[in-house]
Structure formats: C-alpha cells, structure tokens
Design a protein around this motif. Structure first.
Motif, PDB file in Angstrom:
ATOM      1  N   GLU A 152     -11.666  -2.878  -1.255  1.00  0.00           N
ATOM      2  CA  GLU A 152     -11.240  -3.247  -2.612  1.00  0.00           C
ATOM      3  C   GLU A 152      -9.760  -3.603  -2.668  1.00  0.00           C
ATOM      4  O   GLU A 152      -9.349  -4.421  -3.478  1.00  0.00           O
ATOM      5  CB  GLU A 152     -11.558  -2.126  -3.606  1.00  0.00           C
ATOM      6  N   ARG A 153      -8.961  -3.001  -1.812  1.00  0.00           N
ATOM      7  CA  ARG A 153      -7.523  -3.228  -1.851  1.00  0.00           C
ATOM      8  C   ARG A 153      -7.100  -4.544  -1.175  1.00  0.00           C
ATOM      9  O   ARG A 153      -6.094  -5.132  -1.558  1.00  0.00           O
ATOM     10  CB  ARG A 153      -6.810  -2.068  -1.168  1.00  0.00           C
ATOM     11  N   LEU A 154      -7.849  -4.963  -0.144  1.00  0.00           N
ATOM     12  CA  LEU A 154      -7.343  -6.046   0.697  1.00  0.00           C
ATOM     13  C   LEU A 154      -8.283  -7.235   0.894  1.00  0.00           C
ATOM     14  O   LEU A 154      -7.846  -8.271   1.405  1.00  0.00           O
ATOM     15  CB  LEU A 154      -6.975  -5.481   2.084  1.00  0.00           C
ATOM     16  N   HIS A 155      -9.545  -7.126   0.524  1.00  0.00           N
ATOM     17  CA  HIS A 155     -10.495  -8.184   0.895  1.00  0.00           C
ATOM     18  C   HIS A 155     -10.135  -9.554   0.340  1.00  0.00           C
ATOM     19  O   HIS A 155     -10.341 -10.568   1.014  1.00  0.00           O
ATOM     20  CB  HIS A 155     -11.934  -7.807   0.503  1.00  0.00           C
ATOM     21  N   ILE A 158     -13.803  -3.067   6.785  1.00  0.00           N
ATOM     22  CA  ILE A 158     -15.183  -2.906   7.237  1.00  0.00           C
ATOM     23  C   ILE A 158     -15.185  -2.295   8.633  1.00  0.00           C
ATOM     24  O   ILE A 158     -14.244  -2.464   9.412  1.00  0.00           O
ATOM     25  CB  ILE A 158     -15.974  -4.237   7.220  1.00  0.00           C
ATOM     26  N   PHE A 159     -16.253  -1.569   8.902  1.00  0.00           N
ATOM     27  CA  PHE A 159     -16.402  -0.922  10.194  1.00  0.00           C
ATOM     28  C   PHE A 159     -17.879  -0.873  10.518  1.00  0.00           C
ATOM     29  O   PHE A 159     -18.719  -0.893   9.616  1.00  0.00           O
ATOM     30  CB  PHE A 159     -15.818   0.510  10.159  1.00  0.00           C
ATOM     31  N   LEU A 199       0.836  -1.211   0.000  1.00  0.00           N
ATOM     32  CA  LEU A 199       0.000   0.000   0.000  1.00  0.00           C
ATOM     33  C   LEU A 199       0.864   1.252   0.000  1.00  0.00           C
ATOM     34  O   LEU A 199       1.851   1.332   0.739  1.00  0.00           O
ATOM     35  CB  LEU A 199      -0.922   0.018   1.226  1.00  0.00           C
ATOM     36  N   GLU A 200       0.491   2.209  -0.812  1.00  0.00           N
ATOM     37  CA  GLU A 200       1.195   3.495  -0.851  1.00  0.00           C
ATOM     38  C   GLU A 200       0.860   4.304   0.406  1.00  0.00           C
ATOM     39  O   GLU A 200      -0.233   4.168   0.961  1.00  0.00           O
ATOM     40  CB  GLU A 200       0.771   4.275  -2.092  1.00  0.00           C
ATOM     41  N   GLU A 201       1.750   5.161   0.822  1.00  0.00           N
ATOM     42  CA  GLU A 201       1.561   5.951   2.040  1.00  0.00           C
ATOM     43  C   GLU A 201       0.256   6.759   2.049  1.00  0.00           C
ATOM     44  O   GLU A 201      -0.416   6.808   3.086  1.00  0.00           O
ATOM     45  CB  GLU A 201       2.773   6.867   2.268  1.00  0.00           C
TER      46      GLU A 201
END
Length: 185
Positions: free
Chosen positions: A72-75, A53-54, A25-27
C-alpha cells in the motif's frame, strides 16, 4: 539466475518517484516485517526490509505470491518502474515473485552467499539503488562493484555475492525478482 556474467548494467531508469516514497517512510515501517531477517538470518541480520510482495516457495514450483505491508505504501511508484524495466529487457508475461526496499545499515555487511533455492535459479534479480555512499561495495565472485542511484542492475545471484557498507549512512536498494514466462516451473 545465472546470467553468464557477474553483473548486467541495465542503464538509467526513472526511479525518482520511488526514491522519494521510500525515503519518506518512517523508521518504524522498516521494523514491521522481519520475514527476510528471520528466513535468511545467517545473511540478512544487518538488514531491514519493506516488503511489497514475497513468495512462499516451500511448494516450488507452485509459488504463492502475497502482498506485504509495503504494498500500500509503495506499489504506485514501484509497479510502473518494474514494468518499465521488464518491458525493456525481459520477455513480458512472467511473474514478479519478490519486491522490496532493502536497507543495509551503516557500517555493516551482508555476508557473502549464493542464493540457493530453485526460485533464484529461475528469476532475474534486479537492483535499483535508492541511496548509496562512497564506501559501499557490492561484491560478486570476490570483485567489488559500485552501483549508482538512477540506474538498474541485474546481479548473478548464482555467484557468491555480498555487500559491504563501510559508510556512515544506510544503503537502500529496491530489489525485485522476475520469472519470465507463464510458469516458474
């Protein structure tokens, strides 16, 4: 959840895929959502999060679980890991109400606290270390614990807990909260 002990070692987990995705992941991604930092500013002011999720727990026990920018990035890496841990240690059929990558910046702390909201009394809080260093201590009830990458842990968030990162590197952990059963009530 009060698990009757400060910490439960859940053993080795296959977290390499999620680890690689988080470390890629970018900063600026870590800055996109400030929900935890704003909602829990007295504790999480030294942290950054990528939220999958929250839950909006203002209407407890009727919680609304929403997807964050991290979904979308990690699921695709996180969901199999969470389901594996749940399947090994907890009754299936419940609800994951929170999931995030959480970063504690180098040389900072998460002040000791107890998670007071009712949702924390009903959910298992699972930590999967992504990065750590020799100067990170997870304190539970005044005692230090060291977490290892490649393992998972359940913490007793009803006991006073905090984190000290005395190192020169950020500490990153994947955290999720799971409520067993069909309803959080």
């Amino acid at each position: 959840m009060n698990i009757g002990q400060p910490l439960r070692d859940l053993g080795a987990v296959e977290s390499q895929s999620l680890r690689e995705a988080i470390l890629a992941l970018e900063e600026p991604v870590w800055q996109e959502e400030q929900l935890r930092q704003k909602k829990y500013s007295d504790v999480h002011y030294n942290t950054e999060s990528v939220i999958l999720i929250f839950c909006d727990h203002d209407n407890w026990p009727d919680v609304s679980v929403v997807k964050g920018n991290g979904w979308e990035r990690l699921h695709e890496h996180a969901v199999p890991l969470m389901h594996n841990i749940i399947g090994r240690y907890y009754p299936v059929g419940g609800t994951i109400i929170r999931a995030m990558a959480a970063k504690l910046k180098a040389g900072t702390t998460i002040t000791p606290h107890t998670d007071n909201h009712q949702s924390f009394h009903h959910s298992h809080r699972i930590h999967v270390p992504i990065t750590t260093n020799n100067k990170v201590r997870f304190m539970i009830d005044g005692r230090p614990h060291r977490f290892e990458v490649g393992k998972a842990y359940e913490i007793n968030n009803q006991q006073r807990h905090g984190v000290i990162n005395g190192g020169d590197e950020d500490r990153i952990t994947f955290i999720f909260d799971y409520i067993p059963g069909p309803s959080p009530a």
